[in-house]
Motif scaffolding. Structure first.
Motif, PDB file in Angstrom:
ATOM      1  N   PRO A 261     128.565  30.097 -16.407  1.00 29.33           N
ATOM      2  CA  PRO A 261     129.104  28.325 -16.349  1.00 29.33           C
ATOM      3  C   PRO A 261     131.045  28.641 -16.870  1.00 29.33           C
ATOM      4  O   PRO A 261     131.858  28.129 -16.404  1.00 29.33           O
TER       5      PRO A 261
ATOM      6  N   GLY B 144     133.139  30.953 -17.021  1.00 32.11           N
ATOM      7  CA  GLY B 144     134.139  31.953 -16.244  1.00 32.11           C
ATOM      8  C   GLY B 144     133.812  31.097 -14.981  1.00 32.11           C
ATOM      9  O   GLY B 144     135.475  31.369 -14.769  1.00 32.11           O
TER      10      GLY B 144
ATOM     11  N   ALA C 138     128.547  40.538 -14.196  1.00 29.84           N
ATOM     12  CA  ALA C 138     127.373  41.982 -14.950  1.00 29.84           C
ATOM     13  C   ALA C 138     126.181  42.425 -13.576  1.00 29.84           C
ATOM     14  O   ALA C 138     125.852  43.350 -12.993  1.00 29.84           O
TER      15      ALA C 138
ATOM     16  N   ILE D  17     116.661  29.691 -16.779  1.00 34.54           N
ATOM     17  CA  ILE D  17     116.403  30.158 -18.066  1.00 34.54           C
ATOM     18  C   ILE D  17     116.297  28.591 -18.823  1.00 34.54           C
ATOM     19  O   ILE D  17     117.327  28.499 -19.273  1.00 34.54           O
TER      20      ILE D  17
ATOM     21  N   HIS E 264     117.220  23.125 -17.821  1.00 39.08           N
ATOM     22  CA  HIS E 264     119.442  22.880 -17.950  1.00 39.08           C
ATOM     23  C   HIS E 264     119.039  21.745 -17.758  1.00 39.08           C
ATOM     24  O   HIS E 264     118.987  21.139 -16.284  1.00 39.08           O
TER      25      HIS E 264
ATOM     26  N   SER F 135     130.175  45.285 -14.428  1.00 39.46           N
ATOM     27  CA  SER F 135     130.030  45.137 -15.786  1.00 39.46           C
ATOM     28  C   SER F 135     130.698  45.852 -16.744  1.00 39.46           C
ATOM     29  O   SER F 135     131.408  47.264 -16.378  1.00 39.46           O
ATOM     30  N   VAL F 136     131.463  44.996 -17.241  1.00 38.24           N
ATOM     31  CA  VAL F 136     132.913  46.029 -18.104  1.00 38.24           C
ATOM     32  C   VAL F 136     132.914  46.595 -19.073  1.00 38.24           C
ATOM     33  O   VAL F 136     131.965  45.338 -19.860  1.00 38.24           O
TER      34      VAL F 136
HETATM   35  C1  LIG Z   1     116.985  28.316 -22.700  1.00 37.54           C
HETATM   36  C2  LIG Z   1     118.050  27.766 -22.659  1.00 37.54           C
HETATM   37  C3  LIG Z   1     117.939  26.614 -22.362  1.00 37.54           C
HETATM   38  C4  LIG Z   1     119.107  25.417 -21.838  1.00 37.54           C
HETATM   39  N1  LIG Z   1     119.452  24.781 -22.039  1.00 37.54           N
HETATM   40  C5  LIG Z   1     120.222  24.055 -21.566  1.00 37.54           C
HETATM   41  C6  LIG Z   1     120.447  23.099 -21.430  1.00 37.54           C
HETATM   42  O1  LIG Z   1     119.333  22.134 -21.524  1.00 37.54           O
HETATM   43  N2  LIG Z   1     121.549  22.474 -21.133  1.00 37.54           N
HETATM   44  C7  LIG Z   1     122.915  22.758 -21.055  1.00 37.54           C
HETATM   45  O2  LIG Z   1     123.737  22.898 -20.295  1.00 37.54           O
HETATM   46  N3  LIG Z   1     122.284  23.804 -21.767  1.00 37.54           N
HETATM   47  C8  LIG Z   1     121.658  24.551 -21.846  1.00 37.54           C
HETATM   48  N4  LIG Z   1     121.374  26.078 -21.848  1.00 37.54           N
HETATM   49  C9  LIG Z   1     122.836  26.817 -22.144  1.00 37.54           C
HETATM   50  C10 LIG Z   1     123.985  27.787 -20.974  1.00 37.54           C
HETATM   51  O3  LIG Z   1     122.162  27.903 -20.359  1.00 37.54           O
HETATM   52  C11 LIG Z   1     124.818  27.938 -21.690  1.00 37.54           C
HETATM   53  O4  LIG Z   1     125.854  27.245 -22.376  1.00 37.54           O
HETATM   54  C12 LIG Z   1     125.936  28.746 -20.877  1.00 37.54           C
HETATM   55  O5  LIG Z   1     124.889  29.274 -19.812  1.00 37.54           O
HETATM   56  C13 LIG Z   1     127.181  29.697 -21.522  1.00 37.54           C
HETATM   57  O6  LIG Z   1     127.491  29.172 -20.328  1.00 37.54           O
HETATM   58  P1  LIG Z   1     128.273  31.255 -19.888  1.00 37.54           P
HETATM   59  O7  LIG Z   1     129.835  31.145 -18.754  1.00 37.54           O
HETATM   60  O8  LIG Z   1     129.400  30.810 -21.491  1.00 37.54           O
HETATM   61  O9  LIG Z   1     127.866  32.423 -20.739  1.00 37.54           O
HETATM   62  P2  LIG Z   1     126.700  32.311 -19.820  1.00 37.54           P
HETATM   63  O10 LIG Z   1     125.662  31.722 -19.033  1.00 37.54           O
HETATM   64  O11 LIG Z   1     125.426  34.066 -20.605  1.00 37.54           O
HETATM   65  O12 LIG Z   1     127.511  33.821 -18.860  1.00 37.54           O
HETATM   66  C14 LIG Z   1     127.737  35.181 -18.898  1.00 37.54           C
HETATM   67  C15 LIG Z   1     128.258  36.166 -17.493  1.00 37.54           C
HETATM   68  O13 LIG Z   1     128.959  36.915 -18.584  1.00 37.54           O
HETATM   69  C16 LIG Z   1     128.222  37.919 -17.421  1.00 37.54           C
HETATM   70  N5  LIG Z   1     128.665  39.526 -18.096  1.00 37.54           N
HETATM   71  C17 LIG Z   1     128.729  40.145 -20.042  1.00 37.54           C
HETATM   72  N6  LIG Z   1     128.785  40.748 -20.142  1.00 37.54           N
HETATM   73  C18 LIG Z   1     130.225  41.109 -19.172  1.00 37.54           C
HETATM   74  C19 LIG Z   1     130.477  41.685 -18.940  1.00 37.54           C
HETATM   75  N7  LIG Z   1     130.104  43.333 -19.599  1.00 37.54           N
HETATM   76  N8  LIG Z   1     131.228  42.067 -18.234  1.00 37.54           N
HETATM   77  C20 LIG Z   1     130.491  41.413 -16.969  1.00 37.54           C
HETATM   78  N9  LIG Z   1     130.163  40.351 -16.962  1.00 37.54           N
HETATM   79  C21 LIG Z   1     129.628  40.326 -18.047  1.00 37.54           C
HETATM   80  C22 LIG Z   1     127.113  38.226 -17.332  1.00 37.54           C
HETATM   81  O14 LIG Z   1     125.860  38.874 -16.963  1.00 37.54           O
HETATM   82  C23 LIG Z   1     126.331  36.766 -17.495  1.00 37.54           C
HETATM   83  O15 LIG Z   1     126.186  35.721 -16.012  1.00 37.54           O
HETATM   84  C24 LIG Z   1     120.716  26.657 -22.010  1.00 37.54           C
HETATM   85  C25 LIG Z   1     120.353  27.869 -22.662  1.00 37.54           C
HETATM   86  C26 LIG Z   1     119.031  28.759 -22.682  1.00 37.54           C
HETATM   87  C27 LIG Z   1     118.608  30.170 -22.990  1.00 37.54           C
END
Ligand SMILES: Cc1cc2nc3c(=O)[nH]c(=O)nc-3n(C[C@H](O)[C@H](O)[C@H](O)COP(=O)(O)OP(=O)(O)OC[C@H]3O[C@@H](n4cnc5c(N)ncnc54)[C@H](O)[C@@H]3O)c2cc1C
Length: 500
Positions: free
Chosen positions: A11, A13, A32, A52, A55, A234-235
């Motif tokens: 979300p 990115g 990745a 997962i 949400h 994957s970076v």
């Molecule tokens: C069990 C659970 C329940 C949840 N329930 C809710 C909910 O009800 N409501 C809600 O709003 N939120 C909920 N969340 C939180 C929500 O999932 C996160 O806030 C959101 O997905 C975070 O977004 P993000 O982009 O910061 O990180 P992420 O979703 O972690 O995305 C990061 C991305 O970066 C990629 N990445 C990592 N390292 C690298 C690399 N080196 N090179 C390239 N790509 C890379 C990963 O593969 C991933 O796709 C929940 C989370 C969990 C674990």
């Protein structure tokens, strides 16, 4: 050269790329994984879709709601929440309602709870540094033990005395048992139902095909504008010189590397990995601080059952200490379209683990057996109903708030501040227990910083009380975002129409 290179198609990115697109800027995302959405992805197994976790889409930031509606429009469902706690074979309403809880526990336990609450009020623990102190000061030790301790320890894998009080303050409303009982007896203008805990909302939105639908649609909209998302990229290395990132490298095969240069870089990868990928490496104290950041891992065992209805809840918290599972999701109760036919049900059994736990490395068959056994033990299913099962593992699902994380973050943040063209955002990118909306907001801010605004991404979701609880709109002026105005590429409205 790309204007902006974004690491991670979760979300945060994707929102950064989407906002940049609205601002007329080009970006490329390196992801990745094999699909977009990160922790908010939806997995599809033979037509059964699951998250997962589950949400909920809820935000007090108007601009985030606008973005969600814009991206998904009519596929964004409004849902009512039903969730309960299973403890000692009894279902308790959740959010906890005082009378329901006390009658379910019986007169002796109720008496002991009241005594322990009175003790907490007369002799509160003077220090509130850990989760146990914070909660038992407000609810009494006994209620804490029943409704908070077991589940919290399942989720975090450590004693509540080692979990920072910050986390409780962020997630649980500062509401006492006395107030909850008063509300239950006399009614209350705010909640009206005597809730003890209001970390939760009764109404939320949910994409028809699960949260991943939002992020897949977002990626499609970006692709239509020529903004690429490269999967399985994957970076591994982030090369910098003179306080500027010059390029990132993705390993392809044993010694082949793809190199991506850009003017600006936005990272959503876990902070620990980001620091360790920097080339040349940061000073030892920064490397050490990054190594001390910890994450809780998570897996879900999905059981597919030949049964139309198993329970009416969206999810059930499993407080019963005799089983390892922490929560059960019932995906068809989130959206009927999460299952391919109404005669079957898919349950997501959630296990919170460390990747070094034995169970993490068990075969899928063994984990599915464990899930079936535990569901039978809880009297939820008949094993003969199980048609199939599947396991999905998610590493680094929860950034850990322990005794050292804040100090580590300060060290890392002050080191990263030197970079003029690198921003770290999102849940693991900031090591913050962010929901999607806060993760997205950091993406919006990062995009706007690139065009010359100034927003502190580290300040998102830092207030002590969790946003869901505050009655009014956000008070921080920065969160009252207005839509981006410049639109040389396309407005998002037109983007959605193209897909629609
Ligand atoms: C069990 C659970 C329940 C949840 N329930 C809710 C909910 O009800 N409501 C809600 O709003 N939120 C909920 N969340 C939180 C929500 O999932 C996160 O806030 C959101 O997905 C975070 O977004 P993000 O982009 O910061 O990180 P992420 O979703 O972690 O995305 C990061 C991305 O970066 C990629 N990445 C990592 N390292 C690298 C690399 N080196 N090179 C390239 N790509 C890379 C990963 O593969 C991933 O796709 C929940 C989370 C969990 C674990």
């Amino acid at each position: 050269m790309n204007d902006t290179l974004i690491i991670g198609a979760g979300p945060a990115g994707l929102t950064a790329a989407y906002e940049l697109s609205k601002l007329g800027c080009h970006s490329t995302i390196l992801e990745a994984g094999e699909q977009v959405g990160g922790l908010s992805r939806t997995v599809n197994y033979q037509g059964f879709r699951f998250d997962i976790g589950g949400h909920r889409f809820f935000s007090k930031v108007a601009y985030i709601n606008e973005l969600w509606n814009e991206i998904l429009s009519q596929d964004f469902l409004s849902r009512s929440r039903l969730s309960r706690i299973l403890y000692r074979g009894h279902f308790f309403d959740y959010p906890i309602k005082a009378f329901d809880a006390l009658s379910g526990l019986g007169p002796v336990e109720t008496f002991l709870i009241c005594l322990s609450y009175a003790k907490a009020k007369i002799f509160p623990q003077p220090n509130e540094t850990n989760f146990e102190q914070w909660v038992s000061n407000r609810f009494g030790y006994r209620l804490y033990e029943i409704f908070f301790k077991t589940y919290t320890e399942k989720v975090w894998g450590m004693p509540c005395t080692e979990i920072s009080a910050d986390w409780a303050a962020q997630r649980i409303k500062n509401l006492s048992l006395g107030e909850a009982l008063r509300n239950a007896v006399f009614g209350n203008g705010n909640t009206g139902n005597g809730e003890i805990i209001t970390t939760l909302i009764d109404q939320f939105k949910y994409p028809r095909l699960g949260p991943g639908m939002m992020w897949e649609r977002c990626e499609e909209l970006l692709a239509q504008q020529g903004k690429k998302t490269l999967l399985c990229a994957s970076v591994n290395q982030i090369c910098h010189r003179n306080a500027r990132v010059e390029c990132v490298k993705v390993k392809r095969g044993s010694d082949a590397w793809d190199e991506f240069s850009a003017e600006h870089f936005i990272s959503t990868m876990p902070l620990r990995n980001l620091i360790h990928a920097l080339e040349p490496p940061p000073p030892d104290d920064v490397l050490k601080a990054a190594s001390l950041l910890r994450y809780r891992d998570y897996l879900t065992v999905v059981l597919i059952l030949n049964r139309q209805e198993v329970f009416p809840d969206n999810w059930i918290y499993i407080h019963s200490p005799e089983v390892r599972m922490g929560r059960i999701q019932n995906y068809k109760n989130w959206s009927m379209d999460m299952v391919p036919n109404p005669r079957q049900t898919s349950l997501g059994l959630e296990y919170f683990l460390w990747a070094h736990d034995d169970e993490w490395n068990w075969s899928d068959e063994r984990l599915i057996d464990l899930g079936i056994r535990e569901c039978v033990q809880l009297a939820l299913i008949d094993p003969k109903e199980v048609q199939d099962g599947v396991v999905v593992r998610a590493k680094k699902a929860y950034p850990i708030y322990d005794a050292v994380y804040q100090q580590c973050l300060m060290t890392i943040k002050s080191y990263l501040n030197r970079f003029s063209n690198l921003q770290t955002i999102g849940r693991n990118g900031l090591h913050r227990y962010n929901n999607q909306d806060h993760s997205m907001l950091t993406g919006v801010y990062a995009a706007r910083n690139i065009v010359g605004e100034f927003h502190d991404v580290w300040a998102v979701n830092t207030e002590k009380e969790y946003h869901e609880e505050s009655l009014g709109p956000e008070t921080k002026p920065n969160d009252r975002l207005t839509p981006a105005v410049s639109e040389p590429v396309a407005t998002t409205k037109s983007l959605s129409q193209q897909v629609g």
